[in-house]
Write a protein that holds these residues in place. Sequence first.
Motif, short mmCIF file in Angstrom:
data_model
loop_
_atom_site.label_atom_id
_atom_site.label_comp_id
_atom_site.label_asym_id
_atom_site.label_seq_id
_atom_site.Cartn_x
_atom_site.Cartn_y
_atom_site.Cartn_z
N GLN A 111 0.82 -1.22 0.00
CA GLN A 111 0.00 0.00 0.00
C GLN A 111 0.85 1.26 0.00
O GLN A 111 0.51 2.25 -0.64
N TYR B 160 -6.15 7.57 5.37
CA TYR B 160 -6.74 6.89 4.22
C TYR B 160 -5.93 5.64 3.88
O TYR B 160 -6.50 4.58 3.59
N SER C 161 -6.66 3.01 6.42
CA SER C 161 -7.99 2.45 6.14
C SER C 161 -7.93 1.48 4.96
O SER C 161 -8.56 0.41 4.99
N SER C 162 -7.17 1.81 3.93
CA SER C 162 -7.02 0.93 2.77
C SER C 162 -6.34 -0.38 3.16
O SER C 162 -6.70 -1.45 2.66
N ARG D 243 -6.41 -1.77 6.18
CA ARG D 243 -7.38 -2.54 6.96
C ARG D 243 -8.41 -3.21 6.05
O ARG D 243 -8.76 -4.37 6.24
N SER D 244 -8.86 -2.48 5.05
CA SER D 244 -9.83 -3.03 4.09
C SER D 244 -9.19 -4.18 3.31
O SER D 244 -9.80 -5.24 3.13
N GLY E 297 -8.91 -7.28 5.37
CA GLY E 297 -10.18 -8.00 5.43
C GLY E 297 -10.40 -8.86 4.20
O GLY E 297 -10.86 -10.01 4.30
N GLU E 298 -10.05 -8.34 3.04
CA GLU E 298 -10.18 -9.11 1.80
C GLU E 298 -9.23 -10.30 1.81
O GLU E 298 -9.59 -11.40 1.38
N GLU F 102 -11.77 -7.09 11.46
CA GLU F 102 -12.47 -6.17 10.56
C GLU F 102 -13.32 -5.20 11.33
O GLU F 102 -13.78 -5.43 12.39
#
Length: 146
Positions: free
Chosen positions: A101, A120, A123-124, A126-127, A130-131, A146
């Motif tokens: 990232q 941001y 947050s990316s 963390r997202s 989760g994926e 998550e």
Amino acid sequence: MVIRRPVQCALGLSDRRRRHGLDARIVCYLCNAADESCDHLLFECSFTQRVWDGILAPMRLDKPSTTGCGSVLEWRRCLRELWPASVRRGGDSLFTLVTWQVWKERNARCFQGETSTVNYVVSSIRSGAGEWVRAGARALGCIIRE
């Protein structure tokens, strides 16, 4: 006997481009304060360190000082040594995700002129974590909720 050569960063950063005689911005795209290199971008940069703080603080995991670490690989080794054995496997995935990232943010700034905040990027990550967990990265799921 196998002789191992030191691993070198092969990313298309300014230090590498300059070695090949190509035009390159010298200053880091993330912090605008230091010369860009692989080691600077992935562990020494103040932006990257704030990203790591945003990821590790909620998990109550420590990060080593950048002082005394000669390379990103050495810093990663120090990072693993600070963490309990139970989170190291997931931590390896987390390290990959964070550096990916950070690299994407650097490229967005370099090639698209787009700038994101530390929050941001966190947050990316963390997202994305989760994926990765939904895709089967169970060890990562043990350390990131998550």
